[in-house]
Design a protein around this motif. Structure first.
Motif, short mmCIF file in Angstrom:
data_model
loop_
_atom_site.label_atom_id
_atom_site.label_comp_id
_atom_site.label_asym_id
_atom_site.label_seq_id
_atom_site.Cartn_x
_atom_site.Cartn_y
_atom_site.Cartn_z
N GLU A 432 0.87 -0.62 -0.08
CA GLU A 432 -0.29 -0.06 -0.10
C GLU A 432 1.01 1.08 0.22
OE1 GLU A 432 -3.85 -0.61 2.68
OE2 GLU A 432 -2.03 -1.16 3.43
N PHE A 433 -0.01 2.12 -0.70
CA PHE A 433 0.88 3.88 -0.33
C PHE A 433 0.06 4.48 0.67
CE2 PHE A 433 2.01 7.91 -1.60
CZ PHE A 433 3.00 7.91 -1.81
N LEU A 434 -0.19 4.95 2.18
CA LEU A 434 -0.85 5.85 2.74
C LEU A 434 -0.44 7.10 2.59
CD1 LEU A 434 -0.54 2.82 5.48
CD2 LEU A 434 -2.45 3.38 3.90
N TYR A 435 -1.16 8.09 2.04
CA TYR A 435 -1.00 9.12 2.35
C TYR A 435 -1.09 9.74 3.14
CZ TYR A 435 -2.14 8.40 -3.11
OH TYR A 435 -1.84 8.44 -4.42
N ASP A 436 -1.61 9.12 4.02
CA ASP A 436 -0.89 10.39 5.52
C ASP A 436 0.24 9.54 6.33
OD1 ASP A 436 -2.05 7.19 6.37
OD2 ASP A 436 -3.21 7.80 7.38
N GLU A 437 1.29 8.42 5.75
CA GLU A 437 2.41 7.91 5.92
C GLU A 437 3.87 8.47 5.36
OE1 GLU A 437 3.28 4.53 7.36
OE2 GLU A 437 1.42 3.89 8.71
N ASN A 438 3.27 9.45 3.79
CA ASN A 438 3.69 10.04 3.54
C ASN A 438 3.48 11.51 3.03
OD1 ASN A 438 5.37 8.40 1.12
ND2 ASN A 438 3.44 7.69 2.25
N PRO A 439 4.34 12.07 3.99
CA PRO A 439 3.44 13.89 4.10
C PRO A 439 4.27 14.68 3.07
CG PRO A 439 4.84 12.98 6.17
CD PRO A 439 4.91 11.83 5.51
N ALA A 440 3.84 15.65 2.83
CA ALA A 440 4.21 16.50 1.38
C ALA A 440 5.59 17.55 1.68
CB ALA A 440 3.32 17.62 1.26
N SER A 441 6.11 16.80 3.05
CA SER A 441 7.36 17.96 2.89
C SER A 441 8.68 16.50 2.62
CB SER A 441 7.34 18.12 4.55
OG SER A 441 6.61 17.02 5.40
N ASP A 442 7.86 15.00 2.82
CA ASP A 442 8.62 14.51 2.38
C ASP A 442 9.12 13.79 1.09
OD1 ASP A 442 9.38 13.41 5.10
OD2 ASP A 442 8.14 11.41 5.21
N MET A 443 7.42 14.27 0.54
CA MET A 443 7.48 14.20 -0.99
C MET A 443 7.81 14.67 -1.49
SD MET A 443 3.72 12.38 -1.94
CE MET A 443 2.46 13.40 -0.76
N LEU A 444 7.89 16.61 -1.15
CA LEU A 444 9.28 17.45 -1.79
C LEU A 444 10.92 17.17 -1.83
CD1 LEU A 444 7.37 20.70 -0.63
CD2 LEU A 444 7.32 19.95 -2.42
N GLN A 445 10.70 15.79 -0.70
CA GLN A 445 12.06 15.60 -1.04
C GLN A 445 12.57 14.36 -1.38
OE1 GLN A 445 15.13 16.94 0.90
NE2 GLN A 445 13.81 18.94 1.33
N GLY A 446 10.94 14.52 -2.63
CA GLY A 446 11.24 12.98 -3.78
C GLY A 446 11.52 12.09 -2.73
#
Length: 482
Positions: A432-446
């Motif tokens: 699974e890819f859980l959006y609540d465990e992938n905050p925008a701050s992490d995704m901005l870092q790639g």
């Protein structure tokens, strides 16, 4: 938050409830090879060598004297009496150019241009005869058992007694530090620390790590456990180790105490005791277990079945000094209950016996991570982590879009997890890819994180039948009677 790069897998605590991945098990052995038998051994020191058959000994040398410790796995994998299985990878730490005696001289009698020297320690490239040139005026070969040097005259000049000069291997300088190895100032690796070369030079992922003849030493053991994790900062292997089998550890109770005292309690290892004897040769049970594991995993294409209760062709169990040691099923149960694997004889055949990791003890099993109880469950998780990284490495440094996330989920679910579940090799598997465990701050870092849950590698450790006598059958004597 630490800087992240590439693709990684973190193996977390288990959830508790009241390309071609066929070569899932590549055993890597670290120790000594008789490379002094070779014409050129410069690239055979602290470099991984792939061996696919006994015919490959031209790459490694071979001797029936197993003080050259890597000859044991060569023989066990490719000359055993029950099955031939490979490939294996060997890392030799013996350097004949430094581990040698002073020069010796002996008179050798040549008959029809052939002379022989007894002894398996003679360094081939140190042999000299007068002013003759090796490989031009004479050639040097070792016998198949590695115990005799055969010199053949190529120039029609050798006849009768001739003085032959040579140096021999001196193993006095080889110790646990040699096996552990180091990373030199120039970055070159040796010994166990050369394990990352297996992937970087051969593109092979180590599945099992063994140091026969040395893993009973505390520091070597500890280095093996450390090295088996995050190889090349990515891959996870599993270690097979041995307990000492000298006169001081000559009973089951002493073996158990030794394991406890030394802290051989890692969930990424199986500890073995004692040794095995067959037709004049003494084997480490770790090596025989490795042969069985590779055979089973190759058939399954997945490490879900433990290499236990599998037939091995041995005659008895022994200690270092070849003295017999009797271990019956009761003794084996005692060893297994504290995470030591052994061998037992059942139905006329010897079998590997033990499904637990070294972390297991029956008395504390209720409080341990259930994944860590069984070798197969630990190896399943570590193998799937290796597969995930290999499968999706090419996704790194691609532009972000929703399709990448969906493709990772769909591909791993369909091609790996669902496949193994349908084959009965996993009981359960989801990604699974859980959006609540992938905050925008992490995704901005790639940085992106996927959650993978699996149930696999569980074992039928025992079967109990409740058998009782009943008088009900007496009534059958009179059914239909008057």
């Amino acid at each position: 938050m630490s800087y992240k790069r590439g693709i990684n897998v973190n193996i977390v605590s288990s959830e508790t409830i009241s390309k071609d991945y066929n070569n899932v098990t590549i055993p890597v052995y670290i120790g000594l090879l008789p490379v002094h038998q070779l014409q050129d051994y410069t690239d055979r020191i602290n470099n991984p060598i792939v061996v696919n058959s006994f015919d490959d000994v031209y790459k490694t040398g071979y001797s029936d004297d197993w003080k050259y410790t890597l000859c044991e796995p060569i023989y066990a994998h490719f000359k055993n009496d029950f099955d031939v299985v490979g490939p294996i990878v060997l890392i030799n730490v013996l350097d004949p150019s430094t581990n040698q005696t002073i020069e010796k001289a002996i008179n050798v009698n040549f008959v029809n241009g052939v002379g022989k020297l007894s002894g398996g320690d003679i360094i081939r490239d140190t042999i000299t005869i007068s002013d003759l040139v090796i490989d031009e005026d004479f050639k040097v070969e070792y016998s198949q058992d590695g115990q005799t040097v055969v010199i053949t005259d190529l120039s029609s000049t050798l006849d009768g007694d001739e003085e032959v000069r040579y140096k021999e291997i001196d193993l006095s300088g080889v110790n646990e530090d040699t096996i552990i190895g180091k990373i030199a100032l120039d970055g070159k690796r040796s010994g166990i620390k050369a394990l990352p070369y297996v992937y970087s030079k051969l593109n092979m992922i180590p599945g099992l790590l063994l140091c026969p003849g040395y893993s009973h030493l505390q520091r070597v053991h500890d280095e093996m456990i450390y090295a088996a994790n995050n190889i090349n900062n990515h891959w996870n292997a599993f270690a097979y180790t041995d307990l000492p089998c000298d006169d001081s550890i000559n009973t089951v109770d002493k073996a158990i105490k030794c394991k406890t005292d030394r802290g051989y309690t890692s969930p990424v290892e199986v500890t073995n005791y004692p040794k095995a004897y067959n037709k004049g040769k003494i084997y480490h049970l770790s090596v025989l277990r490795s042969v069985v594991a590779q055979k089973v995993d190759k058939a399954n294409k997945f490490p879900n079945d433990p290499p236990s209760n599998r037939v091995i062709n041995i005659q008895k169990l022994v200690l270092d000094n070849s003295k017999d040691i009797d271990i019956d099923e009761i003794d084996a149960k005692k060893l297994n209950s504290v995470g030591i694997s052994t061998a037992i004889k059942f139905e006329g055949s010897w079998r590997t016996w033990g499904v637990h990791t070294s972390a297991y003890t029956y008395d504390t099993s209720d409080s341990m991570d259930p994944r860590d109880m069984y070798e197969s469950s630990v190896r399943v998780v570590r193998h799937l982590g290796n597969v995930f990284q290999r499968k999706f490495w090419d996704k790194i440094d691609k532009g972000l879009n929703k399709g990448i996330i969906e493709s990772i989920i769909n591909d791993f679910q369909r091609d790996v997890l669902d496949l193994y579940v349908s084959q009965g090799k996993l009981l359960y598997g989801t990604i699974e890819f859980l959006y609540d465990e992938n905050p925008a701050s992490d995704m901005l870092q790639g940085d992106f994180k996927f959650n993978i849950d699996v149930t696999g590698g569980l074992v039928v450790k025992s079967i109990t039948a409740l058998l009782r006598w009943t008088p009900k059958g007496i009534n059958l004597l009179f059914e239909g009677g008057e």
